[in-house]
Design a protein around this motif. Structure first.
Motif, short mmCIF file in Angstrom:
data_model
loop_
_atom_site.label_atom_id
_atom_site.label_comp_id
_atom_site.label_asym_id
_atom_site.label_seq_id
_atom_site.Cartn_x
_atom_site.Cartn_y
_atom_site.Cartn_z
N VAL A 105 -42.94 7.01 4.39
CA VAL A 105 -41.60 7.14 4.78
C VAL A 105 -40.77 7.75 3.57
CG1 VAL A 105 -39.58 6.04 5.79
CG2 VAL A 105 -41.83 5.40 6.51
N GLN A 110 -35.89 4.09 6.40
CA GLN A 110 -35.91 2.70 7.32
C GLN A 110 -34.31 2.14 7.27
OE1 GLN A 110 -37.91 1.56 9.54
NE2 GLN A 110 -40.13 2.00 8.90
N MET A 142 -41.09 3.35 13.67
CA MET A 142 -39.73 3.99 13.76
C MET A 142 -39.43 4.61 14.93
SD MET A 142 -40.15 5.85 9.96
CE MET A 142 -38.35 6.35 9.67
N TYR A 145 -36.34 3.93 17.43
CA TYR A 145 -34.85 4.13 16.92
C TYR A 145 -34.64 5.03 17.80
CZ TYR A 145 -35.41 1.26 12.90
OH TYR A 145 -35.92 0.04 12.03
#
Length: 235
Positions: A105, A110, A142, A145
């Motif tokens: 990431v 995040q 993730m 989201y």
């Protein structure tokens, strides 16, 4: 006032380069290439990169599936390095499985998603491959989201074609002026957003000079700046 935020994925939220290198090294180790006489990792990477880029950039025009892109790329690399090209198929298969389950990431990704989630509908516009993009988001925890994902091989549209941006705006049911798109590519992300009338936030982590031809609405060097921009602005 923005009513939806769209993101590019690779090298904006997910670290494509680190994920690729991680999966590549593990695939090579799995198939014991380092045991071959004369094999050097740095040489392999240097030979593979331009070959793979050529096949990838031509895949749509030539109608080459991602599995073929990888097979051909590994095959040509092994041939150029003087190794047995029959290794290319199993190597490509192993690499793809590893890549789809690998999620490095980008710094701050995040945190920025946590801060925006629930305050804005969020979406993805990516030129990547749906199988990999969805799996990597899930691996990284993730995927929840995002309200909508627009991935090129699934929708048949590729950035910078404004049509993929227009499709995303329609899905959110907002006006183009109410959407902000965040991405790292001036060629694909900026041009596509601009042609669609969407404000663009240039994620310029390396501090590159954009040039006079590009006039993004915003430019940030860290994703943490995005939340600050949205929090203090009354666009």
């Amino acid at each position: 006032m923005y009513k939806a935020i769209l993101f590019d994925l690779d090298n904006t939220l997910l670290d494509y380069t680190s994920s690729e290198l991680d999966a590549m090294r593990r695939a090579i180790d799995h198939h014991r290439l380092p045991e071959l006489s004369g094999f050097e990792w740095e040489t392999f990477r240097a030979v593979f990169a331009p070959i793979n880029w050529t096949y990838w950039s031509e895949r749509v025009e030539r109608q080459i599936h991602i599995s073929q892109v990888l097979q051909y790329s590994f095959r040509d690399t092994l041939i150029q390095m003087g190794f047995d090209p029959s290794l290319s198929d199993p190597l490509a298969s192993t690499y793809w499985k590893l890549f789809c389950s690998t999620c490095h990431v980008m710094e701050g990704a995040q945190n920025v998603l946590v801060s925006l989630h629930g305050h804005y509908p969020l979406g993805i516009i990516s030129n990547g491959i749906g199988e990999a993009q969805r799996a990597r988001l899930k691996t990284g925890g993730m995927d929840h989201y995002f309200d909508h994902l627009f991935i090129s091989d699934e929708v048949g549209l590729w950035k910078p074609d404004r049509a993929i941006f227009d499709s995303a705006v329609r899905a959110f049911g907002v006006d183009h002026s109410e959407v902000l798109f965040v991405g790292d590519s001036l060629q694909d992300d900026y041009r596509g957003a601009a042609s669609s009338g969407i404000d663009f936030c240039y994620y310029n982590s390396e501090g590159l000079t954009a040039g006079e031809a590009y006039t993004p609405k915003f430019a940030i060097q860290s994703l943490s700046e995005l939340a600050l921009l949205l929090n203090r602005s009354s666009f």
